[in-house]
Design an enzyme around this catalytic site. Structure first.
Site, PDB file in Angstrom:
ATOM      1  N   HIS A 239      28.893  27.697 -22.281  1.00  0.00           N
ATOM      2  CA  HIS A 239      28.757  27.136 -23.625  1.00  0.00           C
ATOM      3  C   HIS A 239      27.345  27.414 -24.130  1.00  0.00           C
ATOM      4  O   HIS A 239      26.365  26.917 -23.563  1.00  0.00           O
ATOM      5  CB  HIS A 239      29.029  25.628 -23.590  1.00  0.00           C
ATOM      6  CG  HIS A 239      28.904  24.968 -24.928  1.00  0.00           C
ATOM      7  ND1 HIS A 239      29.035  23.613 -25.094  1.00  0.00           N
ATOM      8  CD2 HIS A 239      28.669  25.456 -26.171  1.00  0.00           C
ATOM      9  CE1 HIS A 239      28.884  23.299 -26.375  1.00  0.00           C
ATOM     10  NE2 HIS A 239      28.655  24.410 -27.043  1.00  0.00           N
TER      11      HIS A 239
ATOM     12  N   HIS B  91      22.065  42.367 -28.311  1.00  0.00           N
ATOM     13  CA  HIS B  91      22.705  43.525 -27.670  1.00  0.00           C
ATOM     14  C   HIS B  91      22.692  43.435 -26.141  1.00  0.00           C
ATOM     15  O   HIS B  91      21.743  42.945 -25.532  1.00  0.00           O
ATOM     16  CB  HIS B  91      21.995  44.819 -28.095  1.00  0.00           C
ATOM     17  CG  HIS B  91      20.579  44.875 -27.605  1.00  0.00           C
ATOM     18  ND1 HIS B  91      20.240  45.405 -26.389  1.00  0.00           N
ATOM     19  CD2 HIS B  91      19.437  44.413 -28.156  1.00  0.00           C
ATOM     20  CE1 HIS B  91      18.948  45.299 -26.215  1.00  0.00           C
ATOM     21  NE2 HIS B  91      18.434  44.688 -27.270  1.00  0.00           N
TER      22      HIS B  91
HETATM   23  O1  JB2 Z   1      42.486  16.344 -18.082  1.00  0.00           O
HETATM   24  C1  JB2 Z   1      42.518  16.414 -19.319  1.00  0.00           C
HETATM   25  C2  JB2 Z   1      41.454  15.993 -20.137  1.00  0.00           C
HETATM   26  N1  JB2 Z   1      40.238  15.448 -19.875  1.00  0.00           N
HETATM   27  C3  JB2 Z   1      39.654  15.253 -21.080  1.00  0.00           C
HETATM   28  N2  JB2 Z   1      43.629  16.917 -19.956  1.00  0.00           N
HETATM   29  C4  JB2 Z   1      43.703  17.010 -21.328  1.00  0.00           C
HETATM   30  N3  JB2 Z   1      44.801  17.515 -21.861  1.00  0.00           N
HETATM   31  N4  JB2 Z   1      42.702  16.626 -22.114  1.00  0.00           N
HETATM   32  C5  JB2 Z   1      41.612  16.128 -21.532  1.00  0.00           C
HETATM   33  N5  JB2 Z   1      40.481  15.644 -22.078  1.00  0.00           N
HETATM   34  C6  JB2 Z   1      40.283  15.588 -23.528  1.00  0.00           C
HETATM   35  O2  JB2 Z   1      39.020  16.114 -23.840  1.00  0.00           O
HETATM   36  C7  JB2 Z   1      40.228  14.165 -24.036  1.00  0.00           C
HETATM   37  O3  JB2 Z   1      41.546  13.652 -24.243  1.00  0.00           O
HETATM   38  C8  JB2 Z   1      39.489  14.356 -25.358  1.00  0.00           C
HETATM   39  O4  JB2 Z   1      40.406  14.660 -26.392  1.00  0.00           O
HETATM   40  C9  JB2 Z   1      38.625  15.573 -25.102  1.00  0.00           C
HETATM   41  C10 JB2 Z   1      37.150  15.241 -25.036  1.00  0.00           C
HETATM   42  O5  JB2 Z   1      36.778  14.855 -26.322  1.00  0.00           O
HETATM   43  P1  JB2 Z   1      35.279  14.580 -26.742  1.00  0.00           P
HETATM   44  O6  JB2 Z   1      35.269  14.347 -28.205  1.00  0.00           O
HETATM   45  O7  JB2 Z   1      34.712  13.547 -25.841  1.00  0.00           O
HETATM   46  O8  JB2 Z   1      34.523  15.912 -26.359  1.00  0.00           O
HETATM   47  P2  JB2 Z   1      34.846  17.393 -26.829  1.00  0.00           P
HETATM   48  O9  JB2 Z   1      35.037  18.177 -25.593  1.00  0.00           O
HETATM   49  O10 JB2 Z   1      35.892  17.436 -27.847  1.00  0.00           O
HETATM   50  O11 JB2 Z   1      33.467  17.828 -27.534  1.00  0.00           O
HETATM   51  C11 JB2 Z   1      32.258  17.965 -26.788  1.00  0.00           C
HETATM   52  O12 JB2 Z   1      31.898  19.343 -26.726  1.00  0.00           O
HETATM   53  C12 JB2 Z   1      31.689  19.942 -28.016  1.00  0.00           C
HETATM   54  C13 JB2 Z   1      31.407  21.414 -27.795  1.00  0.00           C
HETATM   55  C14 JB2 Z   1      31.173  17.160 -27.496  1.00  0.00           C
HETATM   56  O13 JB2 Z   1      30.007  17.184 -26.710  1.00  0.00           O
HETATM   57  C15 JB2 Z   1      30.896  17.732 -28.860  1.00  0.00           C
HETATM   58  O14 JB2 Z   1      29.810  17.049 -29.465  1.00  0.00           O
HETATM   59  C16 JB2 Z   1      30.562  19.226 -28.753  1.00  0.00           C
HETATM   60  N6  JB2 Z   1      30.386  19.775 -30.078  1.00  0.00           N
END
Ligand code: JB2
Length: 211
Positions: free
Chosen positions: A145, A136
């Site tokens: 996050h 609350h």
């Molecule tokens: O400038 C950008 C850019 N920079 C990174 N523009 C766009 N359109 N996309 C961007 N990205 C995208 O972030 C990359 O293309 C990639 O698809 C994504 C990062 O993927 P990754 O699997 O490395 O992290 P995540 O952010 O999806 O997940 C993180 O955070 C979650 C909360 C991880 O730490 C996970 O384990 C966690 N659960």
């Protein structure tokens, strides 16, 4: 106008958010990833490069969700999407429990098993990850996050862009500043100033806060 959603990001977090959006009855048309992304995220086609946002908007898409774990990148891309006249939607699991008196921002993700209790406020672009509990009157800032299984007691404040790693515990009334990182499993029993990194049980600030 096309009401299908554009997911910005094409990694692990995007996979979870696509499934959250689908569990709400939404359809996801495309992901927009950084150049070099794989051509699909789950079964959703991925377009490489942020230029695609303008093109998709011209084609009638106007709803977006930024699904990137990095707090800074998520916020930057959310501002870009809003500048391009997208509306940011929320991705909220039907298996989360959210008080009717909680206030939710836009562009937030709330995963399964999360609990958000009475009078809590969740800022824009926050992630309340799997099984996290926000009690609350907590105030969670923009682009925060709260990782899986964190437990925040009542009246906790978390400043913009802070990250609480998996399984953190925060006792009631604590103030955590902006841009703070608390390592996984940290137990926070005293206030933490801005831009600090704190780890351990009880959590202690390590190094100099980043200037
Ligand atoms: O400038 C950008 C850019 N920079 C990174 N523009 C766009 N359109 N996309 C961007 N990205 C995208 O972030 C990359 O293309 C990639 O698809 C994504 C990062 O993927 P990754 O699997 O490395 O992290 P995540 O952010 O999806 O997940 C993180 O955070 C979650 C909360 C991880 O730490 C996970 O384990 C966690 N659960």
């Amino acid at each position: 106008m096309n009401t299908d959603i554009i997911v910005i990001g094409a990694g692990g977090h995007a996979k979870v958010c696509i499934e959250l959006l689908r569990s709400m009855g939404e359809r996801v048309a495309f992901c927009v990833g950084a150049p070099g992304s794989p051509d699909r995220c789950l079964d959703v086609p991925v377009l490489n490069g942020d230029d695609n946002l303008a093109t998709l908007h011209q084609k009638g898409y106007s709803r977006a969700f930024v699904a990137i774990g990095s707090n800074g990148i998520r916020d930057r891309l959310a501002r870009l999407a809003v500048d391009q006249e997208y509306g940011l939607v929320n991705a909220i699991s039907p298996h989360a429990v959210i008080s009717p008196t909680a206030e939710l921002g836009t562009g937030i993700a709330v995963m399964a098993g999360a609990v958000i209790n009475a009078s809590a406020l969740i800022g824009d672009l926050a992630i309340i990850n799997t099984g996290a509990t926000i009690d609350h009157d907590c105030r969670i800032g923009r682009g925060v996050h709260i990782a899986p299984r964190c437990a925040l007691s009542g009246n906790v404040r978390v400043g913009d862009h802070s990250f609480l790693g998996a399984g953190c515990t925060v006792i009631d009334g604590i103030r955590i500043g902006e841009g703070v990182t608390v390592g996984a499993g940290g137990v926070v029993i005293s206030d933490i100033g801005p831009k600090a990194t704190a780890v351990g049980v009880p959590a202690r600030v390590v190094g100099d806060p980043i200037k």
